[in-house]
Design a protein around this motif. Sequence first.
Motif, PDB file in Angstrom:
ATOM      1  N   CYS A  33      86.393 -83.407   2.980  1.00 38.70           N
ATOM      2  CA  CYS A  33      86.420 -83.243   4.410  1.00 38.70           C
ATOM      3  C   CYS A  33      87.120 -81.981   4.947  1.00 38.70           C
ATOM      4  O   CYS A  33      87.765 -81.375   4.032  1.00 38.70           O
ATOM      5  N   ALA A  34      86.750 -81.335   5.801  1.00 37.96           N
ATOM      6  CA  ALA A  34      87.153 -79.946   6.216  1.00 37.96           C
ATOM      7  C   ALA A  34      87.458 -79.963   7.943  1.00 37.96           C
ATOM      8  O   ALA A  34      86.745 -80.819   8.645  1.00 37.96           O
ATOM      9  N   GLU A  35      88.334 -79.249   8.299  1.00 38.99           N
ATOM     10  CA  GLU A  35      88.339 -78.972   9.808  1.00 38.99           C
ATOM     11  C   GLU A  35      87.782 -77.835   9.970  1.00 38.99           C
ATOM     12  O   GLU A  35      88.364 -76.446   9.326  1.00 38.99           O
ATOM     13  N   ALA A  36      87.100 -77.518  10.820  1.00 37.93           N
ATOM     14  CA  ALA A  36      86.456 -76.333  11.282  1.00 37.93           C
ATOM     15  C   ALA A  36      87.558 -75.187  11.783  1.00 37.93           C
ATOM     16  O   ALA A  36      87.253 -74.178  11.625  1.00 37.93           O
ATOM     17  N   ASP A  37      88.726 -75.598  12.483  1.00 35.15           N
ATOM     18  CA  ASP A  37      89.839 -74.824  12.973  1.00 35.15           C
ATOM     19  C   ASP A  37      90.162 -73.925  11.405  1.00 35.15           C
ATOM     20  O   ASP A  37      90.631 -72.672  11.605  1.00 35.15           O
ATOM     21  N   GLU A  38      90.222 -74.509  10.307  1.00 29.82           N
ATOM     22  CA  GLU A  38      90.485 -73.623   8.919  1.00 29.82           C
ATOM     23  C   GLU A  38      89.624 -72.550   8.878  1.00 29.82           C
ATOM     24  O   GLU A  38      89.944 -71.712   8.007  1.00 29.82           O
ATOM     25  N   PHE A  39      88.437 -72.217   9.511  1.00 27.23           N
ATOM     26  CA  PHE A  39      87.349 -71.519   9.140  1.00 27.23           C
ATOM     27  C   PHE A  39      87.593 -70.314  10.250  1.00 27.23           C
ATOM     28  O   PHE A  39      87.083 -69.222  10.124  1.00 27.23           O
ATOM     29  N   ILE A  66      81.156 -72.185   8.370  1.00 17.67           N
ATOM     30  CA  ILE A  66      81.315 -73.567   8.281  1.00 17.67           C
ATOM     31  C   ILE A  66      79.652 -74.032   7.702  1.00 17.67           C
ATOM     32  O   ILE A  66      79.736 -74.612   6.632  1.00 17.67           O
ATOM     33  N   ARG A  67      78.824 -73.360   8.023  1.00 18.07           N
ATOM     34  CA  ARG A  67      77.258 -73.608   7.656  1.00 18.07           C
ATOM     35  C   ARG A  67      77.326 -73.493   6.138  1.00 18.07           C
ATOM     36  O   ARG A  67      76.704 -74.140   5.315  1.00 18.07           O
ATOM     37  N   THR A  83      85.109 -81.683  11.036  1.00 16.65           N
ATOM     38  CA  THR A  83      85.152 -81.477  12.271  1.00 16.65           C
ATOM     39  C   THR A  83      84.928 -80.282  13.075  1.00 16.65           C
ATOM     40  O   THR A  83      85.181 -79.058  12.186  1.00 16.65           O
ATOM     41  N   CYS A  84      84.057 -80.137  14.098  1.00 11.80           N
ATOM     42  CA  CYS A  84      83.703 -78.963  14.535  1.00 11.80           C
ATOM     43  C   CYS A  84      83.232 -79.112  15.966  1.00 11.80           C
ATOM     44  O   CYS A  84      82.664 -80.257  16.200  1.00 11.80           O
ATOM     45  N   SER A  85      83.857 -78.403  17.005  1.00 11.42           N
ATOM     46  CA  SER A  85      83.556 -78.881  18.476  1.00 11.42           C
ATOM     47  C   SER A  85      82.016 -78.730  18.726  1.00 11.42           C
ATOM     48  O   SER A  85      81.711 -79.752  19.376  1.00 11.42           O
ATOM     49  N   ALA A  86      81.417 -77.857  18.218  1.00  8.26           N
ATOM     50  CA  ALA A  86      79.827 -77.592  18.235  1.00  8.26           C
ATOM     51  C   ALA A  86      79.495 -78.030  19.343  1.00  8.26           C
ATOM     52  O   ALA A  86      78.465 -78.833  19.793  1.00  8.26           O
ATOM     53  N   HIS A 124      99.708 -78.132  18.162  1.00  4.86           N
ATOM     54  CA  HIS A 124      98.333 -77.540  17.628  1.00  4.86           C
ATOM     55  C   HIS A 124      98.094 -76.195  18.634  1.00  4.86           C
ATOM     56  O   HIS A 124      98.613 -76.240  20.067  1.00  4.86           O
ATOM     57  N   PHE A 125      97.245 -75.296  18.305  1.00 10.35           N
ATOM     58  CA  PHE A 125      97.330 -74.120  18.896  1.00 10.35           C
ATOM     59  C   PHE A 125      96.147 -73.982  20.264  1.00 10.35           C
ATOM     60  O   PHE A 125      96.221 -73.175  20.951  1.00 10.35           O
TER      61      PHE A 125
END
Length: 181
Positions: A33-39, A66-67, A83-86, A124-125
């Motif tokens: 699992c990963a959070e897009a915010d980390e990228f 992310i991709r 997770t990614c807003s996408a 949260h930012f």
Amino acid sequence: MQYPPTHLVVMGVAGSGKSTVAAALSRTLGWACAEADEFHPAANIAKMSQGIPLQDDDRWPWLGEIRDWMTGKSRDGLSTVLTCSALKQSYRQLLSEAGGRVVFLHLDGGADLIGQRMQGREGHFMPPTLLPSQLATLEPLSQEELDAGSLRLDISRSPEELVAAVVQALGLDADQAPRAS
């Protein structure tokens, strides 16, 4: 039945519950699992922290990272939950270029409910003041995306109900899916 590497992209506006649902899916399936915010690069986080919405030029390198992460996991034979807003179809198209099968899970709900959730978050930012810009940017899943297996999920349901709906709709079996090592 063994599944090909699959990437479940839990998408939607800030405050829709992406992190909660992604963590529950990851636990249920045993997938990385990963959070897009980390990228995000520091410049993107600084903008959002100041209440400045990101522009496409800010997002393209982030989405590419992310991709590439999903592709790397796929090469290792691993499925992921991310997770990614996408928010835009063009963003989802770029993410769809990742190796393996990419499925978008749109956490959809009313602005009032999402706003209440954002008000209750701490640390949260992403400030609640950016919710209107996110809602204005959001392009819901197209019929073509839905026909390809992506899902629209009602966030008024509990995270447990949403996970069960995803596992059932996608025919996933936690015992047979590629697992994180």
